[in-house]
Design a protein around this motif. Structure first.
Motif, PDB file in Angstrom:
ATOM      1  N   HIS A 159      -1.319  -9.368   4.751  1.00 32.67           N
ATOM      2  CA  HIS A 159      -0.238  -8.384   4.815  1.00 32.67           C
ATOM      3  C   HIS A 159      -0.083  -7.808   6.219  1.00 32.67           C
ATOM      4  O   HIS A 159       0.542  -6.768   6.404  1.00 32.67           O
ATOM      5  N   CYS A 207       8.159  -8.637   0.825  1.00 33.13           N
ATOM      6  CA  CYS A 207       6.835  -8.861   0.233  1.00 33.13           C
ATOM      7  C   CYS A 207       6.614  -7.837  -0.883  1.00 33.13           C
ATOM      8  O   CYS A 207       7.147  -6.731  -0.819  1.00 33.13           O
ATOM      9  N   CYS A 213       4.270  -6.004  -1.323  1.00 32.50           N
ATOM     10  CA  CYS A 213       3.568  -4.816  -0.818  1.00 32.50           C
ATOM     11  C   CYS A 213       4.549  -3.766  -0.294  1.00 32.50           C
ATOM     12  O   CYS A 213       4.143  -2.661   0.062  1.00 32.50           O
ATOM     13  N   CYS A 240       5.483 -10.310   5.971  1.00 32.81           N
ATOM     14  CA  CYS A 240       4.023 -10.454   5.902  1.00 32.81           C
ATOM     15  C   CYS A 240       3.639 -11.939   6.003  1.00 32.81           C
ATOM     16  O   CYS A 240       4.381 -12.815   5.552  1.00 32.81           O
TER      17      CYS A 240
HETATM   18 ZN   LIG Z   1       2.878  -7.772   2.240  1.00 35.84          ZN
END
Ligand SMILES: [Zn+2]
Length: 300
Positions: free
Chosen positions: A157, A173, A175, A180
Motif C-alpha cells: 500500500h 485501492c 485501502c 497502490c
Molecule cells: Zn492500498
C-alpha cells in the motif's frame, strides 16, 4: 514439537514439525467464513488433531491475514474480515491453555523460507506474496520483524514508485488510496491491466501463459508488469538491502519474472552493483504454516 497454524480465507491448515524438522502431522479444514467463534473452535480442534496424530504436545504459532494491533490487541488489516476487531490473541491462548505466537502470513513466508527454504542461511530476507494481494514480510537472522505498528514489510500500500503519466493517479485501492503497488502487482491488477489494454478478461496466470506463446498484447502487459515489479522491489532494496527476495503466492509461478526483473531493477537501485537474489518460495503454499510453526525458533 512445533505446531503451525495457517488461518487462510478459504482454509485453515495445521502442521506439527518434530524436533528433527520432519513434518509429523498435517490437517486442514475449510475456513468457517464469516464466523469468528467457529474459527476459534476449528483452530483448537486442528491443534488437538495434530497433537493426537503426532503423539506429543507442541508450541503453537499462528499465521493470520492481517496482524494483531499493538494498540488494541485486536486483529486488524485482515481481508478475512470476520476476525478484524476480535481478541484472537486473548481467546486462543485461553482455549489452548498455552502461550500462542501470532504473525502476519507474509511474515510467516519470510520466516519459513529463511529458516529452511529458498533463503536458508541468508541474514536478511524480504518475502512477498503476490496473489490476490501483495503482502510483504521481513525476517532478519531468522526472526520476524514486526515493527511498532505491526506493519513492517507492508509495501503493497505504498504508491507505485516513479509512475508514468499513464500510471498516475492509478487505480482505486480498497485501502482508500489510489495507485497502490497492490493495484498494479496483484493478480487482479495484472489481469485488469491486460483487459484495459485491449485484451480479454483473463486471469494473471493465463496472461503469462499467452505471453509465453508470443501473443503481443500479453507480452506488452508482462513487460509493464515486470518494470513495475522492478521499481517496487528496487525501492525496498534501497531501504532494507535484503540478501534475498522470496516470491510466494500464485504469481510466483511465473518463471520469466526471475530472469527479467533483475535486469530491470538496476535502474532503480542506488548501487553500482546489485547482488540481491530473487527466488521462488521453496515450500510453496506450505510456507505459511511452516513459518507459523517456526515462530517458536530452534535454539541457536
Ligand atoms: Zn492500498
Amino acid at each position: 514439537m512445533r505446531i503451525g497454524v495457517d488461518l487462510g480465507g478459504t482454509k485453515i491448515e495445521a502442521i506439527a514439525i518434530a524436533d528433527d524438522g520432519r513434518v509429523a502431522a498435517r490437517r486442514r479444514v475449510a475456513a468457517p467464513r464469516g464466523d469468528y467463534e467457529r474459527t476459534l473452535a476449528a483452530i483448537a480442534s486442528l491443534v488437538g488433531d495434530v497433537e493426537r496424530d503426532a503423539g506429543a504436545r507442541g508450541t503453537v504459532g499462528v499465521g493470520i491475514p492481517g496482524t494483531i494491533s499493538p494498540a488494541s490487541g485486536l486483529v486488524k488489516n485482515s481481508n478475512s474480515t470476520w476476525i478484524n476487531g476480535r481478541p484472537l490473541a486473548d481467546d486462543l491462548p485461553r482455549l489452548l491453555d498455552r502461550p500462542v505466537r501470532f504473525a502476519n502470513d507474509a511474515n510467516c513466508l519470510a520466516l519459513s523460507e529463511a529458516t529452511d527454504g529458498a533463503a536458508a542461511g541468508a541474514a536478511s530476507v524480504f518475502a512477498v506474496i503476490i496473489g490476490t494481494g501483495t503482502g510483504g514480510g521481513i525476517a532478519i537472522d531468522r526472526r520476524v520483524v514486526t515493527g511498532c505498528n505491526a506493519i513492517a514489510g507492508e509495501w503493497g500500500h505504498n504508491p507505485l514508485p516513479a509512475p508514468g503519466a499513464d500510471e498516475w493517479p492509478g487505480p482505486e485501492c480498497y485501502c482508500g488510496r489510489r495507485g497502490c503497488i497492490e493495484t498494479f502487482l496483484s493478480g487482479p491488477g495484472l489481469a485488469r491491466d491486460y483487459a484495459a489494454s485491449g485484451g480479454t478478461e483473463l486471469t494473471a496466470i493465463d496472461v503469462a501463459r499467452l505471453a509465453g506463446e508470443g501473443e503481443a498484447g500479453a507480452l506488452a502487459c508482462m513487460a509493464r508488469y515486470e518494470d513495475r515489479l522492478a521499481r517496487a522491489l528496487g525501492s525496498v532494496i534501497n531501504v532494507l538491502d535484503p540478501d534475498v527476495i522470496v516470491l510466494g503466492g500464485g504469481l510466483s509461478n511465473i518463471d520469466r519474472l526471475y530472469a527479467s526483473v533483475p535486469k530491470l531493477w538496476n535502474a532503480y537501485i542506488f548501487s553500482d552493483d546489485v547482488r540481491t537474489k530473487i527466488v521462488r518460495a521453496a515450500h510453496g503454499d506450505a510456507s505459511g504454516v511452516r513459518g507459523a510453526a517456526w515462530l517458536w525458533p530452534r535454539e541457536m
